[in-house]
Design a protein around this motif. Structure first.
Motif, mmCIF file in Angstrom:
data_model
loop_
_atom_site.group_PDB
_atom_site.id
_atom_site.type_symbol
_atom_site.label_atom_id
_atom_site.label_comp_id
_atom_site.label_asym_id
_atom_site.label_seq_id
_atom_site.Cartn_x
_atom_site.Cartn_y
_atom_site.Cartn_z
ATOM 1 N N LYS A 1 -21.882 -3.715 2.894
ATOM 2 C CA LYS A 1 -22.433 -2.360 2.945
ATOM 3 C C LYS A 1 -22.823 -2.000 4.386
ATOM 4 O O LYS A 1 -22.519 -0.904 4.869
ATOM 5 N N ASP B 1 -0.358 0.901 4.998
ATOM 6 C CA ASP B 1 -1.591 0.773 5.773
ATOM 7 C C ASP B 1 -1.469 -0.227 6.909
ATOM 8 O O ASP B 1 -0.804 -1.261 6.778
ATOM 9 N N SER C 1 0.844 -1.202 0.000
ATOM 10 C CA SER C 1 0.000 0.000 0.000
ATOM 11 C C SER C 1 0.879 1.252 0.000
ATOM 12 O O SER C 1 2.011 1.229 0.490
ATOM 13 N N ASN D 1 -3.879 4.218 5.923
ATOM 14 C CA ASN D 1 -5.220 3.959 6.451
ATOM 15 C C ASN D 1 -5.187 2.790 7.419
ATOM 16 O O ASN D 1 -4.312 1.934 7.329
ATOM 17 N N LYS D 2 -6.178 2.768 8.297
ATOM 18 C CA LYS D 2 -6.404 1.597 9.135
ATOM 19 C C LYS D 2 -7.450 0.752 8.429
ATOM 20 O O LYS D 2 -8.507 1.254 8.048
ATOM 21 N N ARG D 3 -7.120 -0.524 8.246
ATOM 22 C CA ARG D 3 -8.041 -1.419 7.554
ATOM 23 C C ARG D 3 -8.347 -2.620 8.442
ATOM 24 O O ARG D 3 -7.466 -3.170 9.086
ATOM 25 N N GLN E 1 -19.610 -1.592 6.551
ATOM 26 C CA GLN E 1 -18.906 -0.337 6.274
ATOM 27 C C GLN E 1 -19.625 0.858 6.894
ATOM 28 O O GLN E 1 -18.984 1.805 7.330
ATOM 29 N N ASP F 1 -14.580 4.747 10.158
ATOM 30 C CA ASP F 1 -13.181 5.145 10.332
ATOM 31 C C ASP F 1 -12.198 4.136 9.755
ATOM 32 O O ASP F 1 -10.985 4.340 9.816
ATOM 33 N N PHE F 2 -12.715 3.031 9.225
ATOM 34 C CA PHE F 2 -11.870 1.967 8.702
ATOM 35 C C PHE F 2 -12.281 1.619 7.281
ATOM 36 O O PHE F 2 -13.438 1.727 6.910
ATOM 37 N N ASP F 3 -11.308 1.144 6.517
ATOM 38 C CA ASP F 3 -11.622 0.451 5.278
ATOM 39 C C ASP F 3 -11.865 -0.990 5.715
ATOM 40 O O ASP F 3 -11.035 -1.562 6.435
ATOM 41 N N VAL F 4 -12.988 -1.564 5.337
ATOM 42 C CA VAL F 4 -13.338 -2.917 5.763
ATOM 43 C C VAL F 4 -13.369 -3.832 4.549
ATOM 44 O O VAL F 4 -13.912 -3.485 3.502
ATOM 45 N N GLU F 5 -12.779 -5.007 4.709
ATOM 46 C CA GLU F 5 -12.744 -6.005 3.643
ATOM 47 C C GLU F 5 -13.203 -7.339 4.221
ATOM 48 O O GLU F 5 -12.712 -7.762 5.273
#
Length: 190
Positions: free
Chosen positions: A159, A76, A72, A137-139, A162, A167-171
């Motif tokens: 959805k 990240d 990244s 970012n924090k993920r 998220q 405050d997070f990118d979520v996967e």
């Protein structure tokens, strides 16, 4: 339901990396996911370092592994929740519950409230934060060996998740996602 593909890959991962041979399967699953999602594009994979990044256990605050994404732009911070099991159904509520633990843990750690948490998890988190760049970012990344009923269900869960964690990118990665990533990596298409 647990994927037989993943069961066989966990076994093969133990054989490929002797450092994981004596580890429990759920630890190997986490390490395997880290390998295939973060280290197959030419970045150096250090099995010992990855084992140190796995902080799963009592008082881990819902965080099973902490690492920085070497590919990244901002290095990240990746906070991993991993579930290697044969469960009835993965539901939105179960996933939100698991990820809520991480969210609450991060809030406490960012306020330097570390009481009750494993020392190695706190240390890994602090080190990961210090290694992030300003634009990092924090993920939160969720890996599970469980299957999701449909792509529509997965998108609906993602959805909702998220919206709970802005405050997070979520996967979210279910067994089919993990299998696809392994196959792509092994076929040289990452």
């Amino acid at each position: 339901m647990e994927s037989t593909f993943l069961v066989s890959r966990v076994k093969a991962f133990k054989e490929k990396f002797p450092q994981f041979k004596s580890q429990q399967d759920y630890i190997v699953f986490t390490g395997m996911c880290i390998y295939y999602f973060y280290f197959t594009s030419g970045d150096a994979f250090d099995p010992d370092q990855v084992l140190r990044s796995i902080v799963d256990g009592a008082n881990d605050g819902g965080i099973d592994a902490v690492l920085n994404d070497p590919s990244s732009e901002g290095n990240d911070l990746i906070l991993i929740q991993s579930k290697y099991y044969n469960a009835a159904d993965v539901t939105q509520d179960k996933i939100v519950g698991e990820l809520s633990k991480i969210n609450e843990t991060v809030k406490k750690l960012d306020k330097y409230k570390t009481e009750g948490f494993k020392a190695d998890m706190v240390s890994a988190y602090r080190n990961g934060i210090s290694e992030m760049e300003d634009d990092g970012n924090k993920r939160i990344v969720f890996f599970t060996s469980d299957e999701i009923p449909s792509k529509k269900t997965k998108n609906s869960i993602l959805k909702a998740v998220q919206s709970y964690f802005p405050d997070f990118d979520v996967e979210l990665n279910f067994s089919d996602d993990i299998q696809s990533q392994i196959e792509l990596s092994e076929n040289g298409k990452t």
